[in-house]
Design an enzyme around this catalytic site. Structure first.
Site, PDB file in Angstrom:
ATOM      1  N   HIS A  30      -8.183  12.579  10.429  1.00 61.14           N
ATOM      2  CA  HIS A  30      -7.665  11.983   9.189  1.00 61.14           C
ATOM      3  C   HIS A  30      -7.042  13.014   8.233  1.00 61.14           C
ATOM      4  CE1 HIS A  30      -8.430   8.151   6.590  1.00 61.14           C
ATOM      5  NE2 HIS A  30      -7.308   8.742   6.224  1.00 61.14           N
ATOM      6  N   TYR A  55     -12.074   3.664   6.237  1.00 58.23           N
ATOM      7  CA  TYR A  55     -11.695   2.400   5.584  1.00 58.23           C
ATOM      8  C   TYR A  55     -12.824   1.374   5.753  1.00 58.23           C
ATOM      9  CZ  TYR A  55      -6.900   4.316   6.087  1.00 58.23           C
ATOM     10  OH  TYR A  55      -5.786   5.109   6.075  1.00 58.23           O
TER      11      TYR A  55
HETATM   12  P1  NAP Z   1       2.262   0.658   1.258  1.00 56.31           P
HETATM   13  O1  NAP Z   1       2.240   0.118   2.628  1.00 56.31           O
HETATM   14  O2  NAP Z   1       3.297   1.642   0.858  1.00 56.31           O
HETATM   15  O3  NAP Z   1       2.296  -0.509   0.175  1.00 56.31           O
HETATM   16  C1  NAP Z   1       1.490  -1.660   0.255  1.00 56.31           C
HETATM   17  C2  NAP Z   1       1.810  -2.531  -0.966  1.00 56.31           C
HETATM   18  O4  NAP Z   1       3.178  -2.925  -0.895  1.00 56.31           O
HETATM   19  C3  NAP Z   1       0.994  -3.797  -1.053  1.00 56.31           C
HETATM   20  O5  NAP Z   1       0.646  -3.959  -2.411  1.00 56.31           O
HETATM   21  C4  NAP Z   1       1.964  -4.909  -0.620  1.00 56.31           C
HETATM   22  O6  NAP Z   1       1.789  -6.113  -1.313  1.00 56.31           O
HETATM   23  C5  NAP Z   1       3.291  -4.329  -1.040  1.00 56.31           C
HETATM   24  N1  NAP Z   1       4.366  -4.780  -0.157  1.00 56.31           N
HETATM   25  C6  NAP Z   1       4.379  -4.830   1.192  1.00 56.31           C
HETATM   26  N2  NAP Z   1       5.562  -5.253   1.649  1.00 56.31           N
HETATM   27  C7  NAP Z   1       6.334  -5.501   0.562  1.00 56.31           C
HETATM   28  C8  NAP Z   1       7.653  -5.956   0.392  1.00 56.31           C
HETATM   29  N3  NAP Z   1       8.423  -6.253   1.442  1.00 56.31           N
HETATM   30  N4  NAP Z   1       8.139  -6.084  -0.878  1.00 56.31           N
HETATM   31  C9  NAP Z   1       7.370  -5.792  -1.947  1.00 56.31           C
HETATM   32  N5  NAP Z   1       6.099  -5.334  -1.850  1.00 56.31           N
HETATM   33  C10 NAP Z   1       5.589  -5.196  -0.600  1.00 56.31           C
HETATM   34  O7  NAP Z   1       0.849   1.349   0.890  1.00 56.31           O
HETATM   35  P2  NAP Z   1      -0.473   1.811   1.618  1.00 56.31           P
HETATM   36  O8  NAP Z   1      -1.344   0.663   1.970  1.00 56.31           O
HETATM   37  O9  NAP Z   1      -1.031   2.894   0.754  1.00 56.31           O
HETATM   38  O10 NAP Z   1       0.018   2.500   2.979  1.00 56.31           O
HETATM   39  C11 NAP Z   1       0.085   1.826   4.214  1.00 56.31           C
HETATM   40  C12 NAP Z   1      -1.027   2.258   5.152  1.00 56.31           C
HETATM   41  O11 NAP Z   1      -0.977   3.661   5.373  1.00 56.31           O
HETATM   42  C13 NAP Z   1      -2.448   2.045   4.633  1.00 56.31           C
HETATM   43  O12 NAP Z   1      -2.834   0.697   4.617  1.00 56.31           O
HETATM   44  C14 NAP Z   1      -3.208   2.898   5.611  1.00 56.31           C
HETATM   45  O13 NAP Z   1      -3.335   2.214   6.856  1.00 56.31           O
HETATM   46  C15 NAP Z   1      -2.269   4.104   5.751  1.00 56.31           C
HETATM   47  N6  NAP Z   1      -2.660   5.256   4.885  1.00 56.31           N
HETATM   48  C16 NAP Z   1      -3.043   6.424   5.499  1.00 56.31           C
HETATM   49  C17 NAP Z   1      -3.395   7.526   4.738  1.00 56.31           C
HETATM   50  C18 NAP Z   1      -3.797   8.812   5.430  1.00 56.31           C
HETATM   51  O14 NAP Z   1      -4.319   9.706   4.776  1.00 56.31           O
HETATM   52  N7  NAP Z   1      -3.580   8.934   6.706  1.00 56.31           N
HETATM   53  C19 NAP Z   1      -3.376   7.471   3.331  1.00 56.31           C
HETATM   54  C20 NAP Z   1      -2.969   6.274   2.732  1.00 56.31           C
HETATM   55  C21 NAP Z   1      -2.601   5.169   3.511  1.00 56.31           C
HETATM   56  P3  NAP Z   1       0.966  -7.398  -0.738  1.00 56.31           P
HETATM   57  O15 NAP Z   1      -0.321  -6.874  -0.219  1.00 56.31           O
HETATM   58  O16 NAP Z   1       0.858  -8.274  -1.913  1.00 56.31           O
HETATM   59  O17 NAP Z   1       1.783  -8.034   0.368  1.00 56.31           O
END
Ligand code: NAP
Length: 280
Positions: free
Chosen positions: A110, A52
């Site tokens: 990862h 990241y």
């Molecule tokens: P997520 O957490 O499922 O979704 C984030 C999105 O949801 C953002 O656009 C946010 O908007 C919105 N959001 C947050 N809370 C909300 C609520 N209460 N109501 C409505 N919308 C809301 O997606 P993600 O970032 O893909 O996943 C989370 C974390 O998982 C990543 O940041 C990363 O650390 C990790 N990850 C790991 C892998 C892996 O391969 N290990 C892959 C992908 C992700 P705002 O920003 O506008 O608040």
């Protein structure tokens, strides 16, 4: 640790909160602001990754925050291109320098990248990194049951966490069962489907309304009742606070089943099946 967030104890004794904060999209000065807001709101488990390119951002937020370092759990990940033993150890050292940290609380592989087939070597390096005190707890991400079984069989060391794609369209029932059989805690990435329309789903909306909660809170509560640790990302301070406010209500068995029924066989949102997908 913030008073109202329950804790889970990992198989190596590390205590972690039942919800964490995802940081994949936050970098630079703006990222430091998002991170300091999140810590201020009450998040203590912070998920990041070498790939990241934000270990420096998170390290800066940790130093700026009035919360003592020992109350924070900082979790980074080893990228696929550095699975070879020596390179993996050097990468973890580089991660520490980038973050300006003396140790990471958690470090995960990862992706297994099974075609490259160096994940056992990477796991051996992770074991050594823990021995050297670089990391307190070692885990994996995107490991299928066969990948878990192989590293455990070849090294005798079981990961503490397996972080996988998990949301209502893909509830990972079999993977969660396999993780649990090994005493591994499942962590949910993209727990809200990263802006996918599941937040507008009628079933979830109806359950949310019945509890006076939002769809986001309902989904995150579902994760915790499955026994998984969700790590939602949120730039907005309102979302950050909303997402932590999930420990004062409980979904019924029927409501859990109704959300589970949304799961589809091919529910992965970005076609990233760890059996074939490789990320370097
Ligand atoms: P997520 O957490 O499922 O979704 C984030 C999105 O949801 C953002 O656009 C946010 O908007 C919105 N959001 C947050 N809370 C909300 C609520 N209460 N109501 C409505 N919308 C809301 O997606 P993600 O970032 O893909 O996943 C989370 C974390 O998982 C990543 O940041 C990363 O650390 C990790 N990850 C790991 C892998 C892996 O391969 N290990 C892959 C992908 C992700 P705002 O920003 O506008 O608040």
């Amino acid at each position: 640790m913030t008073q109202n967030i329950p804790e889970k104890v990992l198989n190596d004794g590390l205590k972690v909160p039942a919800i964490g904060f995802g940081t994949a999209w936050y970098k630079g000065a703006e990222g430091v602001k998002v991170l300091t807001d999140a810590i201020d709101t009450g998040y203590r488990l912070i998920d990041l990754a070498f790939n990241y390119e934000n270990e420096g951002t998170v390290g800066q937020a940790v130093r700026k925050s009035p919360v003592p370092r020992e109350q924070l759990l900082i979790s980074s990940k080893l990228p696929g291109r550095h699975h070879a033993y020596k390179e993996a150890l050097e990468t973890i050292e580089e991660s520490l320098y980038r973050g300006g940290l003396d140790y990471y609380d958690l470090y995960l592989i990862h992706w297994p990248n099974p075609k490259t087939d160096k994940y056992v070597e990477a796991w051996q390096a992770m074991i050594e990194a823990k021995k050297r005190g670089y990391v307190r707890s070692i885990g994996v991400s995107n490991f299928l049951p066969e990948h878990l079984e192989r590293i455990i069989k070849e090294t005798g060391v079981t990961p503490s966490i397996n972080q996988v794609e998990l949301h209502p369209l893909f509830n990972q029932q079999r993977q969660r069962e396999k993780d649990a059989e090994h005493g591994i805690v499942t962590e949910s990435w993209s727990p809200l489907g990263r802006g996918h329309s599941m937040l507008e789903n009628e079933v979830i909306g109806g359950i949310a309304e019945a509890h006076g909660k939002t769809p986001g809170q309902t989904i995150l509560r579902w994760h915790t009742q499955l026994g998984a640790i969700p790590i939602p990302a949120a730039r907005s301070k309102e979302h950050q606070a909303e997402n932590l406010n999930i420990f004062d209500f409980e979904l019924t068995e029927a409501e859990m089943n109704a959300i589970n029924a949304l799961t589809q066989e091919d529910g992965r949102l970005w076609d990233q099946d760890p059996a074939t997908y490789e990320e370097m």
